[in-house]
Design a protein around this motif. Structure first.
Motif, PDB file in Angstrom:
ATOM      1  N   UNK A 125      16.251  87.011 100.258  1.00 25.49           N
ATOM      2  CA  UNK A 125      17.612  87.511 100.372  1.00 25.49           C
ATOM      3  C   UNK A 125      17.676  88.935  99.827  1.00 25.49           C
ATOM      4  N   UNK A 126      18.574  89.748 100.407  1.00 28.07           N
ATOM      5  CA  UNK A 126      18.758  91.124  99.958  1.00 28.07           C
ATOM      6  C   UNK A 126      20.173  91.314  99.411  1.00 28.07           C
ATOM      7  N   UNK A 127      20.262  92.021  98.291  1.00 25.05           N
ATOM      8  CA  UNK A 127      21.542  92.225  97.609  1.00 25.05           C
ATOM      9  C   UNK A 127      21.724  93.713  97.310  1.00 25.05           C
ATOM     10  N   UNK A 128      22.983  94.160  97.379  1.00 21.88           N
ATOM     11  CA  UNK A 128      23.289  95.551  97.065  1.00 21.88           C
ATOM     12  C   UNK A 128      24.589  95.634  96.269  1.00 21.88           C
ATOM     13  N   UNK A 129      24.698  96.708  95.462  1.00 18.37           N
ATOM     14  CA  UNK A 129      25.930  96.995  94.728  1.00 18.37           C
ATOM     15  C   UNK A 129      25.940  98.478  94.400  1.00 18.37           C
ATOM     16  N   UNK A 130      27.121  99.078  94.421  1.00 17.63           N
ATOM     17  CA  UNK A 130      27.263 100.500  94.105  1.00 17.63           C
ATOM     18  C   UNK A 130      28.310 100.678  93.020  1.00 17.63           C
ATOM     19  N   UNK A 131      27.998 101.535  92.051  1.00 15.48           N
ATOM     20  CA  UNK A 131      28.919 101.790  90.934  1.00 15.48           C
ATOM     21  C   UNK A 131      28.665 103.202  90.425  1.00 15.48           C
ATOM     22  N   UNK A 132      29.636 103.727  89.679  1.00 12.34           N
ATOM     23  CA  UNK A 132      29.552 105.066  89.103  1.00 12.34           C
ATOM     24  C   UNK A 132      29.241 104.965  87.613  1.00 12.34           C
ATOM     25  N   UNK A 133      28.445 105.901  87.104  1.00 13.80           N
ATOM     26  CA  UNK A 133      28.145 105.942  85.679  1.00 13.80           C
ATOM     27  C   UNK A 133      29.341 106.521  84.931  1.00 13.80           C
ATOM     28  N   UNK A 134      29.942 105.702  84.072  1.00 17.41           N
ATOM     29  CA  UNK A 134      31.199 106.047  83.403  1.00 17.41           C
ATOM     30  C   UNK A 134      30.948 106.541  81.987  1.00 17.41           C
ATOM     31  N   UNK A 135      31.613 107.627  81.632  1.00 13.45           N
ATOM     32  CA  UNK A 135      31.442 108.225  80.311  1.00 13.45           C
ATOM     33  C   UNK A 135      32.270 107.482  79.266  1.00 13.45           C
ATOM     34  N   UNK A 136      31.957 107.741  77.993  1.00 13.63           N
ATOM     35  CA  UNK A 136      32.728 107.163  76.898  1.00 13.63           C
ATOM     36  C   UNK A 136      32.996 108.248  75.865  1.00 13.63           C
ATOM     37  N   UNK A 137      34.185 108.228  75.282  1.00 21.85           N
ATOM     38  CA  UNK A 137      34.477 109.160  74.192  1.00 21.85           C
ATOM     39  C   UNK A 137      33.810 108.647  72.928  1.00 21.85           C
ATOM     40  N   UNK A 138      33.209 109.524  72.124  1.00 21.11           N
ATOM     41  CA  UNK A 138      32.448 109.058  70.957  1.00 21.11           C
ATOM     42  C   UNK A 138      33.351 108.479  69.872  1.00 21.11           C
ATOM     43  N   UNK A 139      32.752 107.628  69.061  1.00 26.74           N
ATOM     44  CA  UNK A 139      33.446 107.099  67.892  1.00 26.74           C
ATOM     45  C   UNK A 139      33.555 108.201  66.844  1.00 26.74           C
ATOM     46  N   UNK A 140      34.761 108.482  66.387  1.00 27.37           N
ATOM     47  CA  UNK A 140      34.973 109.542  65.388  1.00 27.37           C
ATOM     48  C   UNK A 140      34.635 109.076  63.984  1.00 27.37           C
ATOM     49  N   UNK A 141      35.099 107.875  63.644  1.00 31.52           N
ATOM     50  CA  UNK A 141      34.871 107.379  62.286  1.00 31.52           C
ATOM     51  C   UNK A 141      35.073 105.875  62.250  1.00 31.52           C
ATOM     52  N   UNK A 142      34.480 105.257  61.239  1.00 29.61           N
ATOM     53  CA  UNK A 142      34.640 103.822  61.011  1.00 29.61           C
ATOM     54  C   UNK A 142      35.145 103.637  59.586  1.00 29.61           C
ATOM     55  N   UNK A 143      36.166 102.814  59.440  1.00 33.21           N
ATOM     56  CA  UNK A 143      36.748 102.547  58.127  1.00 33.21           C
ATOM     57  C   UNK A 143      36.852 101.044  57.928  1.00 33.21           C
ATOM     58  N   UNK A 144      37.081 100.645  56.705  1.00 31.53           N
ATOM     59  CA  UNK A 144      37.362  99.236  56.445  1.00 31.53           C
ATOM     60  C   UNK A 144      38.649  99.129  55.649  1.00 31.53           C
ATOM     61  N   UNK A 145      39.390  98.092  55.967  1.00 29.53           N
ATOM     62  CA  UNK A 145      40.677  97.865  55.330  1.00 29.53           C
ATOM     63  C   UNK A 145      40.754  96.422  54.853  1.00 29.53           C
ATOM     64  N   UNK A 146      41.690  96.168  53.987  1.00 29.92           N
ATOM     65  CA  UNK A 146      41.965  94.800  53.543  1.00 29.92           C
ATOM     66  C   UNK A 146      43.099  94.246  54.389  1.00 29.92           C
ATOM     67  N   UNK A 147      42.804  93.180  55.109  1.00 27.44           N
ATOM     68  CA  UNK A 147      43.803  92.529  55.952  1.00 27.44           C
ATOM     69  C   UNK A 147      44.378  91.333  55.211  1.00 27.44           C
ATOM     70  N   UNK A 148      45.686  91.252  55.185  1.00 23.97           N
ATOM     71  CA  UNK A 148      46.353  90.137  54.513  1.00 23.97           C
ATOM     72  C   UNK A 148      47.093  89.310  55.559  1.00 23.97           C
ATOM     73  N   UNK A 149      46.813  87.991  55.573  1.00 27.50           N
ATOM     74  CA  UNK A 149      47.451  87.144  56.577  1.00 27.50           C
ATOM     75  C   UNK A 149      48.822  86.680  56.109  1.00 27.50           C
ATOM     76  N   UNK A 150      49.428  85.781  56.893  1.00 26.83           N
ATOM     77  CA  UNK A 150      50.817  85.369  56.637  1.00 26.83           C
ATOM     78  C   UNK A 150      50.982  84.650  55.310  1.00 26.83           C
ATOM     79  N   UNK A 151      49.912  84.025  54.804  1.00 25.89           N
ATOM     80  CA  UNK A 151      50.023  83.297  53.536  1.00 25.89           C
ATOM     81  C   UNK A 151      49.455  84.095  52.362  1.00 25.89           C
ATOM     82  N   UNK A 152      49.096  85.341  52.637  1.00 27.03           N
ATOM     83  CA  UNK A 152      48.651  86.208  51.548  1.00 27.03           C
ATOM     84  C   UNK A 152      47.153  86.244  51.317  1.00 27.03           C
TER      85      UNK A 152
END
Length: 281
Positions: A125-152
């Motif tokens: 069997x023969x298969x084909x597909x065509x797609x474009x190479x898509x760019x991505x904007x770079x990650x500027x920074x990574x941070x961490x935060x304290x997440x508090x849920x509904x019960x604290x």
């Protein structure tokens, strides 16, 4: 605000594109195994060309397998296939089999916004597909935060930021991997309501396993609108209840040119990506 969809996609086989998941139902006393009908075997093409920023992108891998019965513990690999990718300039990149079902190209040339056509010949069997190479904007920074849920209760949340381009619509797929995750977690993002602004994506863990000393590997991709829509369907179905039944086979962009009814699973996609390994403090 931007639309962000987060999923923990528990896939049995090839990344998130094989569409096969395994569920084991158990109780304290018995193991229940359902007698499921075996459908027609289909080819599965896991074809992601991913170009990490700062690299040449010359080494690329395409994996080919077949669907298997629901309770199988292995995925049948497809050997002996002919696999190539041709760009719109007529340059052809050949993928050679290095191990069963794994096809590697060592001289691929990625060019942003260029069209590429995948050709696969396997089992007559023969298969084909065509797609474009898509760019991505770079990650500027990574941070961490304290997440508090509904019960604290508090937990660590990882947040990364990037500037969305103002002159185009953009779609993103991000995966998170860590040693405490059995499967990657994924985030789909589009900029429909946030075009041209800073976007942030957040990663949390319901089991509170994001702890100091752990490393979170983030892969942030630019993807096409069509692939975004495809992944949205996949993740909504398989990222929800494990007891849900898909409404039908979700076809990707890989077309069988020999027999249109004998389609293959998978999606040929080409993504520029930014990767960061973040050490939790």
């Amino acid at each position: 605000m931007q639309r962000i969809r987060k999923y923990n996609f528990k896939s049995k086989a090839l990344f998130f594109l094989s569409l096969l998941s395994v569920m084991f139902f158990s109780s304290c006393e018995d193991v229940v195994k359902l007698d499921l009908e075996t459908g027609e075997t289909k080819l599965v093409v896991d074809a992601e060309i991913i170009w990490q920023k700062g690299t040449t992108g010359n080494v690329q891998v395409i994996k080919i397998s077949k669907t298997a019965p629901y309770y199988n513990n292995t995925t049948p690999k497809v050997s002996g296939a002919q696999v190539k990718v041709e760009n719109s300039n007529g340059d052809v990149f050949t993928f050679n089999e290095t191990e069963p079902g794994s096809y590697v190209c060592n001289n691929f040339v990625p060019v942003l916004n260029m069209d590429y056509t995948l050709s696969v010949t396997a089992e007559g069997q023969s298969f084909k597909a065509t797609e474009k190479l898509t760019s991505v904007t770079p990650i500027d920074r990574v941070e961490q935060e304290i997440h508090k849920d509904a019960v604290g209760d508090e937990s660590i949340e990882i947040v990364f930021y990037y500037k969305d381009p103002v002159d185009q619509l953009n779609y993103y797929l991000t995966d998170y991997k860590a040693d405490f995750l059995l499967y990657p977690e994924y985030t789909l993002t589009d900029d429909e309501f946030y075009n041209g602004n800073e976007i942030n994506n957040r990663f949390t863990n319901d089991d509170d396993k994001i702890q100091p000393g752990k490393t979170i590997n983030i892969t942030h991709r630019g993807i096409s609108k069509n692939f975004y829509n495809y992944m949205n369907l996949i993740l909504e179905i398989y990222g929800g209840s494990p007891f849900s039944i898909p409404p039908g086979n979700i076809r990707g962009n890989i077309v069988n040119t020999t027999d249109s009814n004998n389609f293959a699973f998978g999606y040929f996609r080409l993504c520029e990506a930014d990767k960061i390994a973040y050490l939790v403090k």
